[in-house]
Each structure stands twice: as C-alpha cells, then as structure tokens.
Write an enzyme that holds these catalytic residues in place. Structure first.
Site, mmCIF file in Angstrom:
data_model
loop_
_atom_site.group_PDB
_atom_site.id
_atom_site.type_symbol
_atom_site.label_atom_id
_atom_site.label_comp_id
_atom_site.label_asym_id
_atom_site.label_seq_id
_atom_site.Cartn_x
_atom_site.Cartn_y
_atom_site.Cartn_z
ATOM 1 N N LYS A 78 66.247 99.203 34.565
ATOM 2 C CA LYS A 78 65.377 100.129 35.153
ATOM 3 C C LYS A 78 65.633 100.028 36.712
ATOM 4 C CE LYS A 78 62.120 99.826 31.469
ATOM 5 N NZ LYS A 78 63.162 98.951 30.971
ATOM 6 N N ASN A 119 59.894 99.468 21.849
ATOM 7 C CA ASN A 119 61.446 99.686 21.761
ATOM 8 C C ASN A 119 61.738 101.179 21.762
ATOM 9 O OD1 ASN A 119 61.616 97.072 21.736
ATOM 10 N ND2 ASN A 119 62.492 96.765 19.585
ATOM 11 N N GLN A 147 65.822 95.481 29.438
ATOM 12 C CA GLN A 147 64.922 95.609 30.654
ATOM 13 C C GLN A 147 65.332 95.656 32.051
ATOM 14 O OE1 GLN A 147 60.651 93.924 30.128
ATOM 15 N NE2 GLN A 147 61.350 92.633 31.949
ATOM 16 N N GLU A 158 76.160 107.580 58.766
ATOM 17 C CA GLU A 158 76.815 106.056 58.582
ATOM 18 C C GLU A 158 75.881 105.636 57.247
ATOM 19 O OE1 GLU A 158 76.406 105.288 62.770
ATOM 20 O OE2 GLU A 158 77.580 103.443 62.121
ATOM 21 N N LYS A 167 74.920 106.882 74.367
ATOM 22 C CA LYS A 167 74.943 107.145 73.076
ATOM 23 C C LYS A 167 74.377 107.825 72.079
ATOM 24 C CE LYS A 167 77.714 104.553 71.027
ATOM 25 N NZ LYS A 167 77.555 103.027 70.787
ATOM 26 N N SER A 184 71.176 104.362 71.769
ATOM 27 C CA SER A 184 71.359 102.714 71.713
ATOM 28 C C SER A 184 70.513 102.248 72.810
ATOM 29 C CB SER A 184 72.932 102.579 72.467
ATOM 30 O OG SER A 184 72.833 101.314 72.835
ATOM 31 N N SER A 242 57.726 93.079 33.692
ATOM 32 C CA SER A 242 58.379 94.320 34.226
ATOM 33 C C SER A 242 57.404 95.327 34.917
ATOM 34 C CB SER A 242 59.322 95.146 33.263
ATOM 35 O OG SER A 242 58.719 95.339 32.185
ATOM 36 N N ASN A 289 74.326 107.897 68.297
ATOM 37 C CA ASN A 289 74.934 107.216 66.935
ATOM 38 C C ASN A 289 74.412 108.042 65.682
ATOM 39 O OD1 ASN A 289 76.080 105.196 68.846
ATOM 40 N ND2 ASN A 289 74.059 103.957 68.370
ATOM 41 N N TYR A 309 67.723 96.410 19.915
ATOM 42 C CA TYR A 309 67.247 96.049 21.324
ATOM 43 C C TYR A 309 67.287 94.623 21.554
ATOM 44 C CZ TYR A 309 63.774 95.406 25.208
ATOM 45 O OH TYR A 309 63.423 95.313 26.309
ATOM 46 N N THR A 356 96.382 115.324 56.712
ATOM 47 C CA THR A 356 96.927 114.448 56.023
ATOM 48 C C THR A 356 97.036 113.291 56.532
ATOM 49 O OG1 THR A 356 99.345 114.669 55.991
ATOM 50 C CG2 THR A 356 97.770 116.206 54.433
ATOM 51 N N HIS A 357 96.793 111.780 55.732
ATOM 52 C CA HIS A 357 96.880 110.435 56.490
ATOM 53 C C HIS A 357 95.870 110.331 57.830
ATOM 54 C CE1 HIS A 357 100.532 109.811 53.763
ATOM 55 N NE2 HIS A 357 100.461 111.315 54.101
HETATM 56 N N1 ARG Z 1 59.493 96.133 29.201
HETATM 57 C C1 ARG Z 1 60.446 96.177 27.790
HETATM 58 C C2 ARG Z 1 61.717 96.886 28.570
HETATM 59 O O1 ARG Z 1 61.569 97.248 29.494
HETATM 60 C C3 ARG Z 1 59.819 97.071 26.896
HETATM 61 C C4 ARG Z 1 60.244 96.839 25.614
HETATM 62 C C5 ARG Z 1 59.862 95.435 25.053
HETATM 63 N N2 ARG Z 1 60.392 95.278 23.609
HETATM 64 C C6 ARG Z 1 60.316 94.253 23.322
HETATM 65 N N3 ARG Z 1 60.712 94.212 22.011
HETATM 66 N N4 ARG Z 1 60.094 92.948 23.781
HETATM 67 O O2 ARG Z 1 62.690 96.894 27.993
#
Ligand code: ARG
Length: 462
Positions: free
Chosen positions: A329, A114, A326, A294, A287, A281, A27, A289, A321, A159-160
C-alpha cells in the site's frame, strides 16, 4: 537483559515485545486511505448477504445505517483510529459494533480480510488510473495549445544535445502529446484488466455459503468476479501494472522537465516559466530557479522506486495471501501522490509558460543546422550519391566554421569550389524556414504536416 540496555535500541518499544509486534503489524497508519472503498465493499457485501438470505433484512439494515455513520465520522475527521485494531478493516468493524451492536458481528460472514483488502485496493488503484488519465489528458491539451500557438516557429532540433536540424515548436510539443497518449493508454489498459472483483474469494478457497459474487461485483463497478479464489487473494499484478505505467509516465515527465530546465536557462532563453512555478534565490537576486520542473524531473526516483519495491515484495511469494503483501500500500500511495502532483504541476507550467519565438529562431540558425539540406540538394539537383554529398557538405561546414560564419553566409564561389555543380539556387534550401517547410514526409516537421496533426489531435482531445 536489563531495562537500561534495552532502551539503547528499544526507544519507543520500551514497553516490550507486544508494542514491537503492534508497531510492525499495524497498517492503519496508512491503510486508512482505503476507508471509503472498504465501506463501499462492506455495503455491497451486506446487501448481497441479505439478498441471498444469509443475513436477515433487519441486520442488513442496521449494518447499512451503521456503516454510513462510520463513513461520515471518518470523512468528518472525528473517527478515532486505533493502532491496536491493526488495520482499516478491523477499525471499521469495531466501530460498527459500538454503533449497532450484534449485527456487526455478522458482516464478516463469507468474507475474509484477504478478499476484502484485495477488493479495496483494486478499487482504489482503479480510481487512480482514472485520475492519471485525466491528468494526462489535461497535460496533452496544454501541450496542444502550445503547439497550435507556434505551429511553424522554427527551433533547433537536437541529437546528442547538439544542434542537428531545424524543427518546429509545434512539432516538438506534439512529440510529447504522442508520448502522453501512450501513457494514457497504458492506464486505460491496466484499469480494464484490473476491473474484476476478488470479493467472495474469502480467505483463499471460496466459501460454503450461497453467496452471489456477480451481485457484489456489479454493485462495486467491476466487470465480473475473478474466476479463481486463490488468484483473487494472491494477485497484486494490478498494482504493479499501475506502478509500471506510473514509472513510464514519470520518465516521460522527467524528460520534458529537463527540457524546461535547459530551455529556461539564460543560455537558451527558449521559454519563460511562470513565476508561480519558479523560486528566487535567497542570496542571488537575479535568479529564477525552475524548482517545479526540477522536482518533476526527480519524482521518477520515488515512483520507479515504488515499482521496484513492490516487485521485490511480491517476488517468490507462495500462494495465497502472505502478510508481506501489506507492504503494497505505501508504495502505491506514495507513487500515486507523486504522479498526480507531477501531472498537475507540469500541466500548470506548460499551460502558462511563454515560448520565446525570436530566441528559438535565432538558435535554429546556429550549428550549421541546414547542412543536411545542402547534402540533400546535391543529391537531388546535382545527382551526387548521398555519401559524396555528405563529404562535400562536410568540407563546406569546415570552411564556414573556420571563417566563423554559417552556411548561408558562404559566397557562391566558395560553394562552387567544393563542387562545380552547385548553383545559386542552393541558397533556397539553406534558410531555416525553407528547411523545415521541406520536411513534408508523414510525421515530419513541416508546418503543413504539423497543422494536420494539430487538427487531428483537436478532434481527439476536444
Ligand atoms: N492489513 C492487511 C493487509 O493490508 C489485511 C489483510 C490481513 N489478512 C490476514 N490474513 N492477516 O494486507
């Protein structure tokens, strides 16, 4: 299986199962964004370990200095992130070991990745809640400035997307100020709820070491430690609350963006968007834009997508966990980036756009926008039941439409032919300005009410 057939699908994984595992497991490619929070968490943890006598002062001092070096390497761009070290936690620890040697190995006492990752991400999301609040605050101020400049400018209310009744520009701008206030409240609420520390939950069950969770919570700006170690490492509802609040904000932004797209078109000309937020454009020289609007309109796609993505990841996960988590993120990072950019772009556009007072006013007088005022007048002045007044007015609208004129253009004989109680005084309510001025109920569009709201918002937004 021969090597050549493997490369058909293997591609970059031609090195075999180890490389495939590293690629799916690592990760670091994205969680390096948690570096600062990770190091702050480690600093608090190490200081607590020393204060409770779990770690010697010498080791703690070495760790503290070493972590400062690691942080400066990361922020200076000289840190060599390694995929084989999986994530930010192990990258930092491995580098710390190179710098300070053995004491680095003691940092992870009474801690697990964890509770570490749960702490890091909570801190990061907490910061994003604050950034979202600040972005919304700035946008509200830009909208308020627009409201103040045109508090009593008439424009069509729809409205509408059909002309309904005249409203004021100030009223329309303040509608968004209200929406973004609730959005701000959602981020503030979420921030308050998430501000408890998971650190010290360890892997899932707590630890046998005499740690001080209040101390680490306080050092990291949390209100208190989380009360249940299983919950502490399992919970991601804080991230889901952030994504939910972000999705609602993105939805509001997309509505305002859509209005800017419509309003800036040649057919409406209600606003002129600043050049720096539009593009030309390559083939059509005339134009201009509204690209930024958008793109803001579109960002709800990825922000809501991130929310749905993480809900789906978390659904059905057993405590505590699981590595599934993971996958939280990238959703959070991507949504946060899209949201902050959208808020900044919208603030810039709203602050610098120019409302076209004349076009707003001309449009306000189209579409028989004062028909309701005529019906209300019949109720008030001629004591008609509203349903009958609605019917009489409908006939006059049809007549005006047939003649290709607006209601105030009909002569008094024509008006009287629809109902004998109509007098010349009715013309007083058929004008756009009289119409908006009459809507003085609390929350209504009358300039007198709008100015009160503007004053109240100026107090609140400073
Ligand atoms: N990179 C892991 C995550 O983002 C960290 C936690 C990993 N924990 C484990 N028991 N392998 O969740």
């Amino acid at each position: 299986m021969t090597k050549s057939s493997n490369t058909m699908w293997g591609g970059r994984f031609a090195d075999g199962p180890d490389a495939i595992m590293e690629a799916i497991n690592a990760s670091i490619g994205f969680d390096k964004r948690l570096a600062r929070e990770d190091i702050e968490g480690s600093q608090a943890h190490a200081a607590m370990l020393a204060a409770t006598g779990i770690l010697s002062d010498n080791d703690a001092a070495a760790i503290r200095e070493g972590l400062l070096t690691v942080l400066s390497e990361i922020e200076g761009g000289t840190f060599g992130f390694r995929n084989d070290l999986e994530d930010i936690h192990m990258n930092v620890e491995a580098r710390l070991k190179e710098i300070v040697g053995d004491p680095a190995g003691r940092l992870h006492t009474a801690r697990s990745r964890n509770d570490q990752v749960a702490t890091d991400l909570r801190m990061w999301v907490r910061g994003q809640c604050e950034a979202a609040e600040a972005g919304l605050f700035a946008l509200q101020r830009a909208l308020l400035a627009q409201a103040e400049a045109g508090a009593d400018w008439a424009m069509p209310g729809f409205t509408h997307l059909q002309v309904a009744q005249p409203v004021t520009w100030g009223h329309h701008m303040l509608a968004y100020v209200e929406m973004f206030a609730r959005d701000r409240g959602r981020f503030a609420d979420a921030r308050g709820r998430m501000n408890e520390s998971p650190l010290g939950a360890a892997a899932l069950a707590g630890t046998s070491f005499p740690i001080d969770r209040d101390a680490t919570a306080e050092a990291l700006g949390f209100d208190r430690p989380m009360a249940n170690s299983l919950d502490a490492v399992s919970a991601r509802d804080f991230a889901l609350e952030f994504l939910s609040a972000a999705a609602i904000t993105a939805m509001h932004l997309s509505r305002l963006a859509e209005e800017l797209v419509i309003w800036s078109s040649a057919q409406f000309r209600f606003v002129t968007l600043p050049d720096r937020f539009t593009t030309g454009s390559s083939i059509m020289p005339q134009k201009k834009n509204p690209d930024a609007a958008e793109l803001i309109r579109a960002k709800i796609g990825r922000i809501l997508g991130a929310a749905v993505g993480l809900f789906t990841v978390m659904k059905g996960l057993p405590l505590a966990y699981s590595k599934d988590m993971q996958e939280d993120k990238e959703q959070v990072f991507d949504a946060a980036d899209a949201l902050m950019l959208s808020l900044a772009a919208m603030e810039g556009m709203v602050r610098t756009m120019e409302a076209n007072r004349d076009a707003l006013r001309a449009a306000a007088a189209t579409g028989f926008s004062t028909a309701t005022d005529l019906a209300d007048w019949l109720v008030r002045e001629a004591a008609l039941p509203f349903r009958d007044a609605h019917h009489v007015t409908g006939r006059l609208v049809a007549e005006a439409e047939a003649r290709g004129v607006d209601l105030p253009d009909l002569d008094i004989e024509t008006l009287k032919s629809a109902h004998p109680a109509i007098t010349g005084r009715v013309y007083d309510v058929l004008g756009v300005d009289k119409s908006v001025a009459s809507r003085t109920s609390y929350g209504g569009t009358a300039p007198v009410r709008v100015r009160e709201q503007i004053a109240a918002w100026k107090e609140r937004l400073g």
